[in-house]
Scaffold this motif. Structure first.
Motif, PDB file in Angstrom:
ATOM      1  N   VAL A 291      35.738  22.085  -5.070  1.00  0.00           N
ATOM      2  CA  VAL A 291      36.580  21.761  -6.213  1.00  0.00           C
ATOM      3  C   VAL A 291      35.931  20.619  -6.994  1.00  0.00           C
ATOM      4  CG1 VAL A 291      38.912  21.123  -6.928  1.00  0.00           C
ATOM      5  CG2 VAL A 291      38.572  22.480  -4.870  1.00  0.00           C
TER       6      VAL A 291
ATOM      7  N   ASP B 118      46.386  22.057  -3.372  1.00  0.00           N
ATOM      8  CA  ASP B 118      46.717  21.851  -1.960  1.00  0.00           C
ATOM      9  C   ASP B 118      47.059  20.406  -1.610  1.00  0.00           C
ATOM     10  OD1 ASP B 118      46.424  24.491  -1.406  1.00  0.00           O
ATOM     11  OD2 ASP B 118      44.349  24.335  -0.723  1.00  0.00           O
TER      12      ASP B 118
ATOM     13  N   ALA C 145      39.283  29.548  -9.713  1.00  0.00           N
ATOM     14  CA  ALA C 145      38.492  30.715  -9.319  1.00  0.00           C
ATOM     15  C   ALA C 145      38.450  31.749 -10.433  1.00  0.00           C
ATOM     16  CB  ALA C 145      39.060  31.308  -8.035  1.00  0.00           C
TER      17      ALA C 145
ATOM     18  N   SER D 277      41.744  36.370  -8.180  1.00  0.00           N
ATOM     19  CA  SER D 277      42.358  35.043  -8.159  1.00  0.00           C
ATOM     20  C   SER D 277      43.850  35.144  -8.462  1.00  0.00           C
ATOM     21  CB  SER D 277      41.671  34.132  -9.188  1.00  0.00           C
ATOM     22  OG  SER D 277      41.855  34.643 -10.497  1.00  0.00           O
TER      23      SER D 277
ATOM     24  N   TRP E  88      31.570  29.621  -0.420  1.00  0.00           N
ATOM     25  CA  TRP E  88      32.745  28.792  -0.670  1.00  0.00           C
ATOM     26  C   TRP E  88      32.356  27.728  -1.701  1.00  0.00           C
ATOM     27  CZ3 TRP E  88      37.455  28.998   2.387  1.00  0.00           C
ATOM     28  CH2 TRP E  88      38.419  28.055   2.007  1.00  0.00           C
TER      29      TRP E  88
ATOM     30  N   GLY F 296      40.900  33.027  -4.954  1.00  0.00           N
ATOM     31  CA  GLY F 296      41.256  31.623  -5.126  1.00  0.00           C
ATOM     32  C   GLY F 296      42.314  31.426  -6.184  1.00  0.00           C
ATOM     33  N   ASP F 297      42.379  30.187  -6.713  1.00  0.00           N
ATOM     34  CA  ASP F 297      43.417  29.794  -7.664  1.00  0.00           C
ATOM     35  C   ASP F 297      42.921  29.995  -9.098  1.00  0.00           C
ATOM     36  OD1 ASP F 297      41.552  27.785  -7.800  1.00  0.00           O
ATOM     37  OD2 ASP F 297      42.759  26.331  -6.717  1.00  0.00           O
TER      38      ASP F 297
ATOM     39  N   TRP G 192      46.470  33.752   1.789  1.00  0.00           N
ATOM     40  CA  TRP G 192      45.124  34.211   1.470  1.00  0.00           C
ATOM     41  C   TRP G 192      44.413  34.912   2.630  1.00  0.00           C
ATOM     42  CZ3 TRP G 192      43.558  35.619  -2.854  1.00  0.00           C
ATOM     43  CH2 TRP G 192      43.898  34.966  -4.037  1.00  0.00           C
TER      44      TRP G 192
ATOM     45  N   GLY H 119      47.141  28.505  -3.143  1.00  0.00           N
ATOM     46  CA  GLY H 119      46.352  27.616  -2.304  1.00  0.00           C
ATOM     47  C   GLY H 119      46.531  27.989  -0.844  1.00  0.00           C
TER      48      GLY H 119
ATOM     49  N   VAL I 126      34.981  32.182  -2.701  1.00  0.00           N
ATOM     50  CA  VAL I 126      36.287  31.558  -2.563  1.00  0.00           C
ATOM     51  C   VAL I 126      36.228  30.192  -3.224  1.00  0.00           C
ATOM     52  CG1 VAL I 126      37.984  30.605  -0.972  1.00  0.00           C
ATOM     53  CG2 VAL I 126      36.891  32.789  -0.455  1.00  0.00           C
ATOM     54  N   MET I 127      37.214  29.916  -4.092  1.00  0.00           N
ATOM     55  CA  MET I 127      37.358  28.603  -4.710  1.00  0.00           C
ATOM     56  C   MET I 127      38.842  28.266  -4.707  1.00  0.00           C
ATOM     57  SD  MET I 127      35.968  27.215  -8.381  1.00  0.00           S
ATOM     58  CE  MET I 127      36.016  25.473  -8.769  1.00  0.00           C
ATOM     59  N   VAL I 128      39.249  27.380  -3.820  1.00  0.00           N
ATOM     60  CA  VAL I 128      40.647  27.053  -3.642  1.00  0.00           C
ATOM     61  C   VAL I 128      40.747  25.611  -3.202  1.00  0.00           C
ATOM     62  CG1 VAL I 128      40.780  27.706  -1.216  1.00  0.00           C
ATOM     63  CG2 VAL I 128      42.805  27.949  -2.653  1.00  0.00           C
TER      64      VAL I 128
END
Length: 454
Positions: A255, A210, A148, A171, A252, A144-145, A185, A176, A204-206
């Motif tokens: 956010v 975005d 993450a 990360s 997942w 993720g970003d 990704w 994104g 996953v944390m994204v």
């Protein structure tokens, strides 16, 4: 003997001489009785003080004779060519130091001697022993970003003392699912899983980066439009499919809210898209939104940490997390990971090993606790069996279905659950409720206004 006339003339001459020598009386001329001898215009002479009876008269005379001349007042103005006199500085007052009181030497045999206790050595906090991290058997990869990255740091603290679990941070900041030119990704996750086959779980944390247009061929699709939602959902499915194909359980993480209200509103819609597509693929979605808002569902920079203490959870930019916030963020994912690993509270404890009974005639081993317990039980006298516990009636899991929207009415028109009406021999109910008349007053009651009372 002197003749009488001659003697008389002698006496008369003597009186004349006496009266001529005496000064004239001042009272005759109307002047003061204190006029000086030298005449009325002559200055008065003060009597000499040393003739008085006071013994200090001579000292006062000498003091007047040698008294210093009066000094002039200091000048306030001086010409440039004149030297300004320097004022004398006052002498410093000497400071008197108290003389130390001599101490009486104390001897060991003296009961009055005060013995000082030795001070204990300061306690130095021992550093926490570092557990050597062996080759982990369970690997957790985080994609993720920049948020993450905080998730990976928090999970690292969770499994710090567990040498069998390792957290791998994959990360990438500013990434994104919209900008494929930075990180694609789905492709990046597939390449990593192929080269690292020992990954057991993935997170996953994204989505924080975005909220921007998506490039669809030659067209640019505006954020959160109908076409944008469809394209973004397809990219979420493409990333989830990578882990489904590799048979790796996926968590997942949604956010959290941000300080910007407009950004928070858009991220809530992005979370809804991801939640729907992740649940459709049969994977786990974790909603961390309630952990970082106040009682009005608004962004909160501070809040309770894992110990229930008030702490700062978000960084100054209103986007990222502090160390306490990262640890709280990881707690949401840790609950799901432990559930998947079977180490949570719902895990079934391993069954105890069954001890084999000894052969007849063979003494039980000392390490066979079950055989020793059976032998002791056989040696004890038999006890009466306790009386049986009476069986309680079994409660049904659910009662009869009773409709709550309508009232059950008996054939006579009355409610089935209502009790029968009481008799009204006095007629107060009919008089007050049906006809609206006041009830008959009774002596001594609050509505009895008769006078005299009674």
């Amino acid at each position: 003997m002197v003749p009488t006339p001659r003697a008389a003339w002698s006496v008369l001459a003597g009186l004349v001489l006496v009266l001529g020598a005496a000064p004239p009386a001042a009272a005759q001329w109307g002047d003061s009785y204190d006029a000086p001898r030298g005449g009325y215009d002559a200055p008065r002479r003060r009597p000499r003080e040393y003739y008085g009876d006071d013994g200090n008269a001579g000292a006062r005379q000498a003091a007047r004779r040698y008294a210093p001349a009066p000094q002039e007042a200091p000048r306030q103005f001086y010409w440039p060519w004149e030297d300004r006199p320097q004022q004398a500085q006052p002498a410093p007052t000497p400071t008197l130091r108290p003389t130390p009181r001599p101490r009486t030497p104390a001897y060991a045999d003296d009961p009055r001697a005060v013995r000082r206790k030795p001070r204990p050595a300061p306690v130095v906090a021992q550093p926490k022993p570092v557990v050597p991290k062996a080759e982990p058997t369970t690997r957790i990869a985080v994609f993720g970003d920049s948020l993450a990255a905080s998730l990976g740091a928090g999970l690292g603290d969770v499994f710090e003392e567990n040498t069998t679990v390792g957290v791998i941070d994959r990360s990438r900041a500013d990434s994104g699912l919209v900008r494929r030119d930075l990180v694609d990704w789905p492709k990046a996750a597939e390449d990593y899983l192929k080269t690292t086959p020992k990954v057991a779980y993935a997170l996953v944390m994204v989505g924080a980066n975005d909220r921007q247009p998506i490039r669809d061929g030659d067209q640019t699709v505006e954020p959160l439009s109908e076409r944008w939602r469809q394209l973004y959902g397809e990219r979420v499915e493409a990333l989830v499919k990578v882990f489904v194909d590799q048979k790796i359980p996926l968590v997942w993480v949604g956010v959290p809210p941000m300080r910007s209200e407009s950004l928070t509103k858009d991220l809530a819609e992005i979370n809804d898209i991801a939640r729907e597509r992740v649940a459709k693929a049969g994977q786990t979605y974790v909603d961390i939104w309630p952990g970082f808002v106040d009682d009005r569902n608004r962004y909160a920079a501070t809040g309770p940490d894992l110990d229930g203490q008030e702490a700062k959870l978000r960084a100054g930019d209103g986007v990222h997390f502090t160390k306490a916030g990262a640890r709280k963020l990881a707690h949401f994912a840790d609950v799901e990971l432990k559930r998947m690993m079977g180490t949570g509270s719902t895990a079934v404890p391993p069954a105890a090993p069954v001890a084999t009974a000894p052969v007849d005639g063979e003494a039980p081993r000392l390490d066979d606790a079950a055989a020793i317990d059976r032998q002791i039980t056989a040696m004890l006298p038999s006890l009466p069996e306790p009386p049986g516990i009476p069986a309680l009636p079994v409660k049904p899991a659910a009662g009869p279905v009773v409709p709550l929207g309508r009232a059950e009415i008996a054939p006579g028109g009355a409610l089935m659950s209502g009790r029968p009406r009481d008799a009204d021999p006095s007629g107060n109910v009919e008089r007050a409720l049906l006809r609206g008349a006041a009830p008959v007053t009774q002596p001594g009651r609050a509505d009895d206004f008769r006078w005299p009372p009674g």
